[in-house]
Motif scaffolding. Structure first.
Motif, PDB file in Angstrom:
ATOM      1  N   VAL A 187     -15.426 -14.348  -8.530  1.00 46.60           N
ATOM      2  CA  VAL A 187     -14.867 -13.052  -8.919  1.00 46.60           C
ATOM      3  C   VAL A 187     -13.560 -12.799  -8.172  1.00 46.60           C
ATOM      4  O   VAL A 187     -13.428 -13.124  -7.000  1.00 46.60           O
ATOM      5  CB  VAL A 187     -15.844 -11.899  -8.656  1.00 46.60           C
ATOM      6  CG1 VAL A 187     -17.058 -12.011  -9.559  1.00 46.60           C
ATOM      7  CG2 VAL A 187     -16.277 -11.838  -7.196  1.00 46.60           C
ATOM      8  N   ALA A 188     -12.600 -12.227  -8.902  1.00 44.73           N
ATOM      9  CA  ALA A 188     -11.319 -11.806  -8.302  1.00 44.73           C
ATOM     10  C   ALA A 188     -11.325 -10.301  -8.173  1.00 44.73           C
ATOM     11  O   ALA A 188     -11.486  -9.576  -9.162  1.00 44.73           O
ATOM     12  CB  ALA A 188     -10.158 -12.271  -9.173  1.00 44.73           C
ATOM     13  N   LEU A 189     -11.171  -9.796  -6.962  1.00 41.21           N
ATOM     14  CA  LEU A 189     -11.123  -8.359  -6.707  1.00 41.21           C
ATOM     15  C   LEU A 189      -9.699  -8.000  -6.308  1.00 41.21           C
ATOM     16  O   LEU A 189      -9.259  -8.288  -5.197  1.00 41.21           O
ATOM     17  CB  LEU A 189     -12.105  -7.984  -5.600  1.00 41.21           C
ATOM     18  CG  LEU A 189     -13.563  -8.398  -5.841  1.00 41.21           C
ATOM     19  CD1 LEU A 189     -14.449  -7.953  -4.699  1.00 41.21           C
ATOM     20  CD2 LEU A 189     -14.073  -7.831  -7.161  1.00 41.21           C
ATOM     21  N   THR A 190      -8.975  -7.426  -7.237  1.00 41.15           N
ATOM     22  CA  THR A 190      -7.566  -7.111  -7.031  1.00 41.15           C
ATOM     23  C   THR A 190      -7.380  -5.602  -6.898  1.00 41.15           C
ATOM     24  O   THR A 190      -8.277  -4.821  -7.205  1.00 41.15           O
ATOM     25  CB  THR A 190      -6.717  -7.640  -8.195  1.00 41.15           C
ATOM     26  OG1 THR A 190      -7.088  -6.957  -9.400  1.00 41.15           O
ATOM     27  CG2 THR A 190      -6.948  -9.140  -8.391  1.00 41.15           C
ATOM     28  N   HIS A 191      -6.193  -5.200  -6.466  1.00 37.07           N
ATOM     29  CA  HIS A 191      -5.921  -3.779  -6.256  1.00 37.07           C
ATOM     30  C   HIS A 191      -4.452  -3.511  -6.516  1.00 37.07           C
ATOM     31  O   HIS A 191      -3.672  -4.427  -6.806  1.00 37.07           O
ATOM     32  CB  HIS A 191      -6.309  -3.378  -4.823  1.00 37.07           C
ATOM     33  CG  HIS A 191      -5.613  -4.174  -3.764  1.00 37.07           C
ATOM     34  ND1 HIS A 191      -4.407  -3.794  -3.222  1.00 37.07           N
ATOM     35  CD2 HIS A 191      -5.924  -5.361  -3.170  1.00 37.07           C
ATOM     36  CE1 HIS A 191      -4.021  -4.687  -2.341  1.00 37.07           C
ATOM     37  NE2 HIS A 191      -4.924  -5.656  -2.274  1.00 37.07           N
ATOM     38  N   SER A 192      -4.063  -2.252  -6.410  1.00 43.43           N
ATOM     39  CA  SER A 192      -2.695  -1.855  -6.790  1.00 43.43           C
ATOM     40  C   SER A 192      -1.821  -1.507  -5.603  1.00 43.43           C
ATOM     41  O   SER A 192      -0.763  -0.885  -5.762  1.00 43.43           O
ATOM     42  CB  SER A 192      -2.758  -0.643  -7.734  1.00 43.43           C
ATOM     43  OG  SER A 192      -3.404   0.451  -7.096  1.00 43.43           O
ATOM     44  N   SER A 193      -2.212  -1.908  -4.400  1.00 43.23           N
ATOM     45  CA  SER A 193      -1.476  -1.507  -3.204  1.00 43.23           C
ATOM     46  C   SER A 193      -1.047  -2.734  -2.406  1.00 43.23           C
ATOM     47  O   SER A 193      -0.990  -3.837  -2.923  1.00 43.23           O
ATOM     48  CB  SER A 193      -2.348  -0.580  -2.350  1.00 43.23           C
ATOM     49  OG  SER A 193      -1.638  -0.091  -1.239  1.00 43.23           O
ATOM     50  N   GLY A 194      -0.717  -2.530  -1.133  1.00 43.30           N
ATOM     51  CA  GLY A 194      -0.386  -3.632  -0.236  1.00 43.30           C
ATOM     52  C   GLY A 194       1.065  -3.726   0.163  1.00 43.30           C
ATOM     53  O   GLY A 194       1.419  -4.513   1.041  1.00 43.30           O
ATOM     54  N   CYS A 195       1.943  -2.914  -0.470  1.00 46.05           N
ATOM     55  CA  CYS A 195       3.354  -2.936  -0.103  1.00 46.05           C
ATOM     56  C   CYS A 195       3.943  -1.551  -0.332  1.00 46.05           C
ATOM     57  O   CYS A 195       3.292  -0.682  -0.912  1.00 46.05           O
ATOM     58  CB  CYS A 195       4.110  -3.986  -0.910  1.00 46.05           C
ATOM     59  SG  CYS A 195       5.634  -4.567  -0.084  1.00 46.05           S
ATOM     60  N   ALA A 196       5.184  -1.364   0.144  1.00 48.15           N
ATOM     61  CA  ALA A 196       5.852  -0.060   0.039  1.00 48.15           C
ATOM     62  C   ALA A 196       4.990   1.036   0.639  1.00 48.15           C
ATOM     63  O   ALA A 196       4.873   2.140   0.103  1.00 48.15           O
ATOM     64  CB  ALA A 196       6.192   0.258  -1.416  1.00 48.15           C
ATOM     65  N   ILE A 197       4.371   0.713   1.771  1.00 44.17           N
ATOM     66  CA  ILE A 197       3.440   1.614   2.431  1.00 44.17           C
ATOM     67  C   ILE A 197       3.730   1.591   3.927  1.00 44.17           C
ATOM     68  O   ILE A 197       4.225   0.578   4.454  1.00 44.17           O
ATOM     69  CB  ILE A 197       1.989   1.167   2.133  1.00 44.17           C
ATOM     70  CG1 ILE A 197       0.963   2.190   2.611  1.00 44.17           C
ATOM     71  CG2 ILE A 197       1.695  -0.201   2.739  1.00 44.17           C
ATOM     72  CD1 ILE A 197      -0.461   1.854   2.164  1.00 44.17           C
ATOM     73  N   ASP A 198       3.470   2.677   4.621  1.00 45.88           N
ATOM     74  CA  ASP A 198       3.715   2.771   6.056  1.00 45.88           C
ATOM     75  C   ASP A 198       2.932   1.674   6.784  1.00 45.88           C
ATOM     76  O   ASP A 198       1.704   1.631   6.727  1.00 45.88           O
ATOM     77  CB  ASP A 198       3.283   4.158   6.544  1.00 45.88           C
ATOM     78  CG  ASP A 198       3.505   4.357   8.040  1.00 45.88           C
ATOM     79  OD1 ASP A 198       4.061   3.461   8.690  1.00 45.88           O
ATOM     80  OD2 ASP A 198       3.110   5.427   8.547  1.00 45.88           O
ATOM     81  N   SER A 199       3.642   0.798   7.471  1.00 50.47           N
ATOM     82  CA  SER A 199       3.005  -0.349   8.127  1.00 50.47           C
ATOM     83  C   SER A 199       2.125   0.049   9.297  1.00 50.47           C
ATOM     84  O   SER A 199       1.300  -0.744   9.756  1.00 50.47           O
ATOM     85  CB  SER A 199       4.061  -1.349   8.595  1.00 50.47           C
ATOM     86  OG  SER A 199       4.924  -0.751   9.548  1.00 50.47           O
ATOM     87  N   GLU A 200       2.285   1.273   9.800  1.00 48.94           N
ATOM     88  CA  GLU A 200       1.479   1.735  10.933  1.00 48.94           C
ATOM     89  C   GLU A 200       0.580   2.910  10.544  1.00 48.94           C
ATOM     90  O   GLU A 200      -0.049   3.512  11.419  1.00 48.94           O
ATOM     91  CB  GLU A 200       2.394   2.166  12.093  1.00 48.94           C
ATOM     92  CG  GLU A 200       3.328   1.072  12.594  1.00 48.94           C
ATOM     93  CD  GLU A 200       2.575  -0.131  13.133  1.00 48.94           C
ATOM     94  OE1 GLU A 200       1.480   0.065  13.718  1.00 48.94           O
ATOM     95  OE2 GLU A 200       3.072  -1.267  12.969  1.00 48.94           O
ATOM     96  N   GLY A 201       0.509   3.216   9.268  1.00 50.46           N
ATOM     97  CA  GLY A 201      -0.206   4.411   8.837  1.00 50.46           C
ATOM     98  C   GLY A 201      -1.668   4.170   8.488  1.00 50.46           C
ATOM     99  O   GLY A 201      -2.162   3.033   8.443  1.00 50.46           O
ATOM    100  N   ASP A 202      -2.379   5.269   8.223  1.00 50.43           N
ATOM    101  CA  ASP A 202      -3.795   5.203   7.895  1.00 50.43           C
ATOM    102  C   ASP A 202      -4.046   4.478   6.574  1.00 50.43           C
ATOM    103  O   ASP A 202      -5.070   3.830   6.405  1.00 50.43           O
ATOM    104  CB  ASP A 202      -4.377   6.618   7.797  1.00 50.43           C
ATOM    105  CG  ASP A 202      -4.479   7.302   9.149  1.00 50.43           C
ATOM    106  OD1 ASP A 202      -4.450   6.590  10.177  1.00 50.43           O
ATOM    107  OD2 ASP A 202      -4.576   8.541   9.180  1.00 50.43           O
TER     108      ASP A 202
END
Length: 523
Positions: free
Chosen positions: A177-192
């Motif tokens: 199974v492949a579990l993919t998502h819509s995030s991982g970039c353009a996000i605060d590298s130190e944030g929650d």
């Protein structure tokens, strides 16, 4: 919970019989078990129905003045927004939210759990580290949305409906199974937000239901795989492999590389056998979705009865969906094992109040359109029925989203009410089974953890039995009790944990429903 089901006779030109349920002597409403026509007399309540009352909806049993609290389950579910006459429909048109004082009474209802003297077992898969699996998958995770297409292409190579021969030599493997998502970039590298994503992926990467895991990245994303492994205390080895599209030479070569690696993983993954293990190795995520007016009367209490049995056998149940316990949290703090545990729960409630305010949203506006059509009016009413899933045992710990669940017994994990996001956090925390109640007919699965679906009413069971695993509507019909059906459900959960496929598994649900919680700004 004892159900007071009253038979009624209509004193009108149309002869009919009707049934209602009174849940608590103090309640101001009874619940219709079928559509009630104006003029129907509810004899045990000395009440004549005024207007049309849909099944699962509430009928006022007394005159209620504007601003007065309305009780169901013996608890406040809202306040009359206009005068309500006895016999009238109580719903969104005349019932609204309002502030009221809750008595949190930390730990006052906590009681020792008496262990079962007849240990229950299931046929599980024991991993090298001692953890126990209920399924045996090879998983493909992505660090970023940019590698989702490649991950799916690798998994599709092993789809039985596309390449029947791909898994023929590996009968002990449940699938790739492949579990993919819509995030991982353009996000605060130190944030929650990134921390939550990494915690979620880390929980799946070491989940016992995965024999092996492949993590695929693009290469330049914020969520670097090396950092992901570091933050989660993971290292690459034969059963956890990683690579990126940019380092592998592009899409075609990356897919070929992934297929080759998964092929090697399958040979090792197939070398497992199931053996009898204690039910204490079960960790069940509790979910309700597409709820209706019967959810808190049938399926949720039945699940709660099964949870009590699970806890007696040393297992763990994860209650979640923080916005859907809002207004009923005082019933959980009373069962908190310590004041610290109870305060942790209240801290999460306060976080949600602040979060909703920042978003310009109302935490008390939770019931969906389907919930309301099914008879639920306010989040208070939904919450009071929702926590019935948690049974009656002590609340032993409170976790943030996707944190590893270490405590035994009933625990709480802070998640949104949206089922895919909530269950994703539970599985990341270690749930190896999901139990999902529904009154409207949710279609849902959650790879790699099997999902068991409970119908709250027989009409749903008859209409959508293709998606349901157990009919809890029999409680309404007097065919069984909550405790008896809870024991049946507990046995069903042991069977599913032993390898019996649930309905959602047979339909192939589970890959698309992987939805990590996103709370950070996307830049």
């Amino acid at each position: 919970m004892s159900l007071n089901i009253a038979d009624t006779s209509a004193r009108s030109t149309a002869s009919m019989s009707a049934r209602v349920i009174r849940l608590n002597p103090a309640d101001d409403v009874v619940i219709a078990l079928e559509q009630l026509m104006s003029g129907t007399v509810i004899e045990k309540e000395a009440l004549t129905v005024s207007g049309l009352i849909p099944p699962g909806h509430k009928v006022a049993t007394r005159d209620i003045g504007q601003g007065e609290a309305v009780l169901r389950y013996g608890q406040v579910i809202g306040f009359a927004s206009q005068p309500i006459r006895a016999g009238q429909h109580v719903h969104t048109h005349n019932l609204a939210m309002g502030d009221f004082t809750r008595d949190y009474a930390f730990g006052q209802a906590a009681r020792p759990t008496v262990p079962s003297n007849e240990p229950a077992t299931f046929q599980g898969i024991v991993r090298e580290d001692g953890s126990v699996a209920t399924r045996n998958y090879v998983g493909i995770l992505t660090s970023v949305n940019c590698s989702a297409t490649v991950a799916r292409a690798i998994a599709d190579h092993f789809r039985p409906d596309v390449h029947p021969e791909a898994l023929a030599a590996f009968p002990n493997v449940d699938g790739v199974v492949a579990l993919t998502h819509s995030s991982g970039c353009a996000i605060d590298s130190e944030g929650d937000g990134l921390a939550i994503l990494q915690r979620t992926l880390g929980g799946y990467a070491c989940h016992p239901n995965f024999a092996s895991v492949l993590i695929v990245g693009l290469g330049c994303e914020t969520n670097q795989i090396s950092r992901l492994l570091e933050t989660q205390g993971l290292r690459e080895h034969d059963r956890l492999r990683t690579f990126t599209i940019q380092d592998s030479g592009g899409t075609t070569l990356t897919i070929a590389k992934g297929i080759e690696l998964v092929q090697r993983m399958l040979s090792e993954a197939n070398n497992v056998r199931r053996e009898a293990v204690s039910a204490s190795h079960l960790t069940i995520g509790l979910q309700c979705g597409g709820s209706d007016g019967y959810s808190g009367i049938t399926a949720n209490p039945v699940l709660g009865a099964a949870v009590d049995l699970l806890v007696q056998h040393g297992g763990t149940a994860i209650l979640s969906e923080t916005p859907e316990i809002y207004g009923a949290e005082h019933l959980l703090t009373r069962r908190a094992a310590t004041q610290e545990v109870g305060q942790k729960l209240l801290d999460r409630i306060r976080w949600w109040e602040a979060y909703a305010q920042r978003q310009g949203a109302q935490i008390n506006n939770n019931p969906s359109a389907g919930n309301k059509a099914g008879g639920l009016t306010t989040v208070l009413e939904k919450s009071l029925g929702g926590i019935a899933k948690a049974g009656s045992t002590n609340l032993t710990e409170v976790y943030e989203y996707a944190q590893p669940v270490k405590a035994r017994g009933l625990v709480f994990m802070d998640t949104p009410g949206y089922d895919p996001v909530s269950a994703t956090g539970q599985v990341a925390g270690g749930a190896n089974l999901i139990c999902f109640t529904t009154g409207r007919g949710s279609a849902y699965g959650c790879a790699p953890a099997p999902s068991v679906k409970l119908a709250t009413n027989t009409a749903l069971w008859q209409r959508q039995s293709d998606d349901m695993d157990l009919n809890c509507g029999e409680v309404l019909e007097g065919k069984t009790s909550i405790e008896e059906l809870g024991a049946v459900l507990f046995k069903l959960l042991l069977d599913v944990a032993s390898g019996t496929r649930s309905r959602s598994e047979r339909h192939g649900y589970g890959q698309q429903e992987f939805v990590p919680w996103q709370i950070s700004a996307i830049m």
